[in-house]
Design a protein around this motif. Structure first.
Motif, PDB file in Angstrom:
ATOM      1  N   LEU B 108       0.847  -1.199   0.000  1.00  0.00           N
ATOM      2  CA  LEU B 108       0.000   0.000   0.000  1.00  0.00           C
ATOM      3  C   LEU B 108       0.878   1.244   0.000  1.00  0.00           C
ATOM      4  CD1 LEU B 108      -2.661  -0.953   2.698  1.00  0.00           C
ATOM      5  CD2 LEU B 108      -2.837  -1.186   0.223  1.00  0.00           C
ATOM      6  N   ARG B 150       3.585   8.127  -2.256  1.00  0.00           N
ATOM      7  CA  ARG B 150       4.823   7.358  -2.409  1.00  0.00           C
ATOM      8  C   ARG B 150       4.596   5.927  -1.969  1.00  0.00           C
ATOM      9  NH1 ARG B 150       9.784  10.073  -1.686  1.00  0.00           N
ATOM     10  NH2 ARG B 150       9.628  12.121  -2.683  1.00  0.00           N
ATOM     11  N   ARG B 151       5.423   5.049  -2.525  1.00  0.00           N
ATOM     12  CA  ARG B 151       5.406   3.673  -2.060  1.00  0.00           C
ATOM     13  C   ARG B 151       6.298   3.564  -0.824  1.00  0.00           C
ATOM     14  NH1 ARG B 151       2.275   1.430  -5.796  1.00  0.00           N
ATOM     15  NH2 ARG B 151       1.787   0.049  -4.092  1.00  0.00           N
ATOM     16  N   ASN B 153       8.592   1.570   0.058  1.00  0.00           N
ATOM     17  CA  ASN B 153      10.028   1.327  -0.087  1.00  0.00           C
ATOM     18  C   ASN B 153      10.739   2.464  -0.807  1.00  0.00           C
ATOM     19  OD1 ASN B 153       9.046   0.982  -2.609  1.00  0.00           O
ATOM     20  ND2 ASN B 153       9.890  -1.053  -2.932  1.00  0.00           N
ATOM     21  N   GLN B 154      10.030   3.549  -1.039  1.00  0.00           N
ATOM     22  CA  GLN B 154      10.670   4.695  -1.672  1.00  0.00           C
ATOM     23  C   GLN B 154      10.999   5.785  -0.673  1.00  0.00           C
ATOM     24  OE1 GLN B 154       7.483   5.357  -4.538  1.00  0.00           O
ATOM     25  NE2 GLN B 154       9.035   5.290  -6.147  1.00  0.00           N
ATOM     26  N   ILE B 155      10.762   5.536   0.605  1.00  0.00           N
ATOM     27  CA  ILE B 155      11.026   6.569   1.604  1.00  0.00           C
ATOM     28  C   ILE B 155      12.095   6.096   2.570  1.00  0.00           C
ATOM     29  CG2 ILE B 155       8.732   7.572   1.421  1.00  0.00           C
ATOM     30  CD1 ILE B 155       7.877   6.060   3.827  1.00  0.00           C
TER      31      ILE B 155
END
Lengths: 304, 378, 283
Positions: B108, B150-151, B153-155
């Motif tokens: 999510l 954002r996803r 795993n992108q943070i």
């Protein structure tokens, strides 16, 4: 608020706790065990028990009666046609098992240990595994034009001047059957063993080398133990499939080789159910012994 | 527009005003033969920030799991808002838990993670629009505006931590549990998050129970601090009080700021191998094995032969090394029997000393600032 | 040893030979499937034509060889495989979920399930046939056949899901609960999407196994034959190159299935892994 005031309300919660971890609560958690086990017990265990039971029934010409007798058993072990099937089954199993391992393990070692790139490893493994996704019967059929006197193999051998006459022992013989079986069941060994070997961290082997271990040592102390689950899995697959075979013998050995599976099929064909059941029970015992023996080598459940 | 899912009822807050929000009463937790928590009794009032300090294996994560409702205690009760929680499953307790590994839903987006509780809880589900507004509110609260789509795993790790926090706070839980929330962050991030967490809690007026193994964190952030030792509460009080007088040797040890010297009480003095000091005034002088405790920052290092001031106790130790950490320097010594002793100088108040390694020095401290515990640490 | 180029060269050659052995029969079968109408099911190859493919697909009027009666069998096999893959996956998922708790004696259940593929087809088939005869149950491919197919495929599905769940971090499920979602919602919204690749794998494996299954169906499937049984029936009769044509098409079908599966997995994995994690920033 005094502590004493709290004590009275505790009695109610004690009941709540007991209720939650009691019958309804526990049943709710156990429900997940029911469908799978029910299916297996109803539809697998019961038929197998039935088979054992029927093996003691009296066999008339075309029917069976629930009158218990040992006649069928006696017939099985006294008539060579039948007990030789038992011997054939075990013999063929051992040959095929050994042959598949001897052929497949170097392939597994190659892919799992010698190929560095992960992509190439996957490609090579997939190439070796894909035949699993072809129809079993198609694979049997495909051997016929290979092994016959006018078959591809003979043509190649003659062209290469390795033989002067076509080899006739390849098809409709035990040899042909065994060759076919090996090819069909190789997949089941290459897969698991390659998988386990590829999971071995190469730095472990390097460390062993640094510490002075020779090839034999590395094999014995590192490769063998770490790949054991794969070896056992492959052995179980091959054993179970070969021991229960009847189609490959029927097609490729020209009906010369009779395994226990063939006995069952022919007996059922003539409605000799009780007798077929005897062969069935014998086969069950053989398989049970083999599986138990293989599982003593590793408890596969821990590997999942 | 909120909808109520059929058959589910959130535990309504109850209880009299002034009653603690969370009451853990005589809770014992066993797994087979292992006793993980033993007779734990504690109260947390609404709006408090409580930290739970303990080493790994002290049972602090288990305590959180019991309060959250993932397991029921083997014995004892847990009351939230005056209602008994035994038998109440986790999803009906309205207690939020921020996990150590954040446990963000990888499939999510950030916004959907935060909205998850609002859209999927068993009671009072919000419509998409209402949830969306709340999500924006939360993002602003934790300073992550613009990251809604954002996803996960992108943070970065710090951002993930704040998403986890926002996700839990979005549902307005009665109690917010935090399991080592700063453990996965690097030192700088940890320092700034400590401040932010405390600010958030004050701003929302929420009740936080924050579990950690780091004593600095525990002391800095708490209204009250619970020190857990091997499944039992060793001390539960305001940080200043705990620091001024740790109740047991283990508490002193957990705070990592005290010298703890093993020895025995004999003839009214504290005696060890090669040293002896008078008992601090007011301490019980029952004979037997004991531990002498004095804070690192109480100790002065002097040359041997310097006259001892009135009311000070002293010992001769060999200097081993020192650690310089910006605002403080810690001098490490060995006692005659091999035990360790430290003196910490805060460089705003005292000047650093130049000491020779391997040389003996005289260490002294005010005798009335020491304590004696009638127990020995393993 | 592993840097030895000589050994690697030897093993590479060995691997090539191995592939030849593995694929030899297929290649031969493939070649011979292009026999013209006057060719038989063995060498020599008398030409090159797609005659037998056409004959197989019923595009040729009359031919000296009887047409392969694969139509009805194919339909039955497809329907059956579909039913079986769904059932096996459902059973496999539920049972694997059961193993996430720490019940006692789960080992017994594990081996009970494993029996499904350990017991060879002949035995299962024989046993089921006996029971049906005694209880006077008529055997149908969609009833008794379906049941034995599930027995065979359920263990594989179970193993796949078990492996997936063993690597599954349950803290996301607990997080879902702590946010107020009940067990069913948690499964639907969190667990299922995250184990979906396993579900997909299980569906594929179960479909493939059922589609190709033959000894169990032979005894327990009733009078109407599935595709493998139709083919097996041909073994006793004269073999023509249309059988090879069928073999080639059937293999291509299997590969197409694999390709679809690989694409689906790639999509579902990529959807989750879009973008890369960025470096720790100090905020």
């Amino acid at each position: 608020m005094s502590k004493r005031g709290m004590v009275e309300t505790r009695a109610g919660s004690e009941k709540a706790r007991r209720r939650r971890s009691s019958l309804i609560g526990r049943m709710a958690r156990y429900w997940q065990l029911v469908p799978g086990s029910a299916w297996m017990i109803l539809f697998l265990i019961t038929p197998l028990l039935m088979m054992i039971y029927v093996s003691f029934w009296t066999q008339t010409s075309y029917d069976i009666k629930p009158v218990l007798t040992l006649d069928n058993w006696q017939a099985f072990f006294t008539q060579s046609v039948y007990y030789s099937a038992l011997w054939n089954t075990i013999r063929v199993w051992l040959i095929v098992l050994t042959a598949t391992f001897v052929i497949a393990v170097p392939v597994a070692i190659y892919i799992g240990l010698f190929v560095r790139s992960n992509t190439v490893q996957t490609v090579l493994l997939v190439l070796a595994i894909i035949p699993f996704w072809t129809s079993f019967l198609v694979r049997i059929v495909a051997w016929k034009p290979m092994l016959g006197q006018h078959g591809a193999l003979n043509i190649l051998l003659m062209k290469a001047h390795l033989v002067t006459e076509p080899l006739s022992f390849l098809l409709y013989t035990e040899v042909g059957m065994i060759i076919g079986m090996i090819q069909i069941y190789l997949v089941f060994v290459v897969g698991p063993v390659t998988f386990m070997l590829s999971r071995i961290d190469p730095s472990v082997i390097e460390a062993a080398r640094d510490l002075g271990a020779g090839t034999g040592r590395i094999f014995k102390d590192i490769l063998l133990p770490l790949s054991r689950p794969g070896l056992v899995t492959g052995a179980i697959f091959v054993s179970v499939l070969v021991l229960g075979e009847f189609a490959t013998p029927a097609s490729l050995s020209g009906r010369k080789v009779n395994l226990l599976g063939n006995v069952i099929v022919t007996q059922v064909g003539s409605l000799k159910w009780a007798f077929a059941s005897v062969a069935g029970v014998v086969l069950t015992v053989v398989i049970a012994l083999v599986i138990v023996g293989l599982l003593r080598i590793t408890d596969l459940r821990k590997e999942v | 527009m909120a909808t109520v899912a059929a058959g589910a009822a959130q535990v309504e807050p109850g209880g009299a005003p002034g009653q603690p929000l969370l009451q853990v009463r005589n809770v014992t937790q066993c797994y087979g033969d292992k006793v993980v928590l033993r007779n734990v009794d504690l109260d947390v009032c609404a709006g408090e920030y409580v930290t739970v300090l303990g080493p790994s294996g002290s049972g602090k994560s288990v305590l959180l799991r019991l309060i959250a409702g993932f397991e029921d205690p083997t014995e004892g009760e847990i009351d939230i808002g005056g209602r008994n929680m035994v038998g109440v499953p986790a999803h009906l307790r309205n207690v939020g838990l921020v996990f150590q590994n954040f446990a963000l839903f990888p499939h999510l987006k950030v916004g959907d993670n935060i909205a998850y509780g609002l859209r999927n809880r068993a009671y009072n589900r919000l419509s998409a629009g209402a949830a969306d507004r709340k999500v924006d509110e939360m993002l602003e609260l934790v300073g992550l505006e613009g990251l809604k789509d954002r996803r996960v795993n992108q943070i970065s790790g710090g951002q993930r931590q704040r998403v986890a926090l926002a996700r839990t706070l979005a549902t307005d839980p009665q109690i917010v549990l935090l399991d080592e929330p700063l453990g996965a962050l690097d030192a700088n991030l940890r320092a700034s998050m400590k401040v932010e967490l405390r600010k958030l809690q004050t701003r929302l007026g929420a009740t936080f129970v924050h579990v950690t193994g780091n004593e600095e964190e525990a002391l800095a952030m708490a209204d009250r601090i619970i020190v857990l030792e091997r499944g039992q509460i060793a001390q539960f009080d305001a940080p200043e009080k705990v620091f001024a007088r740790p109740k047991t040797a283990h508490v002193a040890f957990a705070l990592s700021r005290f010298n703890l010297v093993g020895g025995r009480v004999e003839g009214g003095a504290f005696v060890g191998d090669g040293f002896s000091f008078p008992m601090p005034p007011g301490e019980s002088a029952a004979a037997g094995p004991a531990t002498y405790c004095v804070g690192y920052d109480r100790v002065d290092v002097e040359e041997i032969g310097t006259p001892l001031p009135e009311g000070y106790s002293s010992i001769v130790c060999k200097h081993v090394s020192h650690e310089y950490s910006g605002a403080t320097v810690t001098y490490l010594f060995d006692l005659p029997d091999g035990q360790h002793f430290e003196a910490q100088y805060h460089l705003h108040h005292r000047k650093a000393k130049r000491l020779e390694g391997g040389t003996d020095y005289l260490l002294w401290w005010p005798a009335n600032k020491a304590f004696v515990y009638l127990e020995v640490m393993e | 040893m592993y840097k030895s180029p000589f050994l690697k060269g030897v093993l590479t050659a060995y691997y090539a030979l191995f592939l030849l052995f593995l694929y030899g029969p297929f290649i031969v079968m493939g070649i011979l499937s292009f026999q013209p109408s006057n060719g038989g099911p063995q060498f020599p190859l008398r030409g090159f034509s797609v005659y037998w493919y056409q004959q197989l697909l019923g595009l040729i009027g009359t031919s000296r060889a009887a047409p392969l009666p694969v139509g009805p069998g194919l339909v039955r096999s497809l329907i059956l495989a579909f039913m079986v893959m769904v059932t096996a996956t459902v059973l496999g998922t539920i049972t694997a979920q059961a193993f996430r708790h720490r019940f006692k004696h789960l080992g017994v259940l594990f081996y009970l399930v494993m029996l499904g593929f350990i017991v060879p087809g002949v035995l299962v088939g024989l046993g089921v046939a006996l029971v049906c005869n005694q209880l006077e149950i008529t055997k149908h491919w969609w009833l008794t056949g379906y049941i034995v197919h599930v027995i065979y495929t359920f263990p594989f599905s179970f193993l796949v899901m078990l492996a997936i769940f063993n690597r599954f971090d349950r803290s996301v499920e607990e997080a879902s609960a702590s946010l107020g979602a009940g067990a069913a919602t948690t499964f639907r919204k969190i667990t299922f999407p995250l184990v979906f690749p396993g579900i997909l794998t299980s569906l594929l494996i179960a479909f493939t196994l059922s589609y190709d299954e033959f000894p169990r169906t032979m005894f327990a499937g009733g009078p109407q034959a599935t595709l493998p049984l139709t083919i097996y029936g041909q073994f006793g009769i004269e073999i023509h190159p249309n059988l090879f044509a069928f073999g080639v098409l059937s293999t291509l079908f299997s590969f197409a299935l694999l390709a679809v599966f690989a694409i689906l997995i790639a999509i579902s994995v990529r959807r989750r892994a879009r973008g890369r994690g960025i470096q720790e920033e100090i905020r």
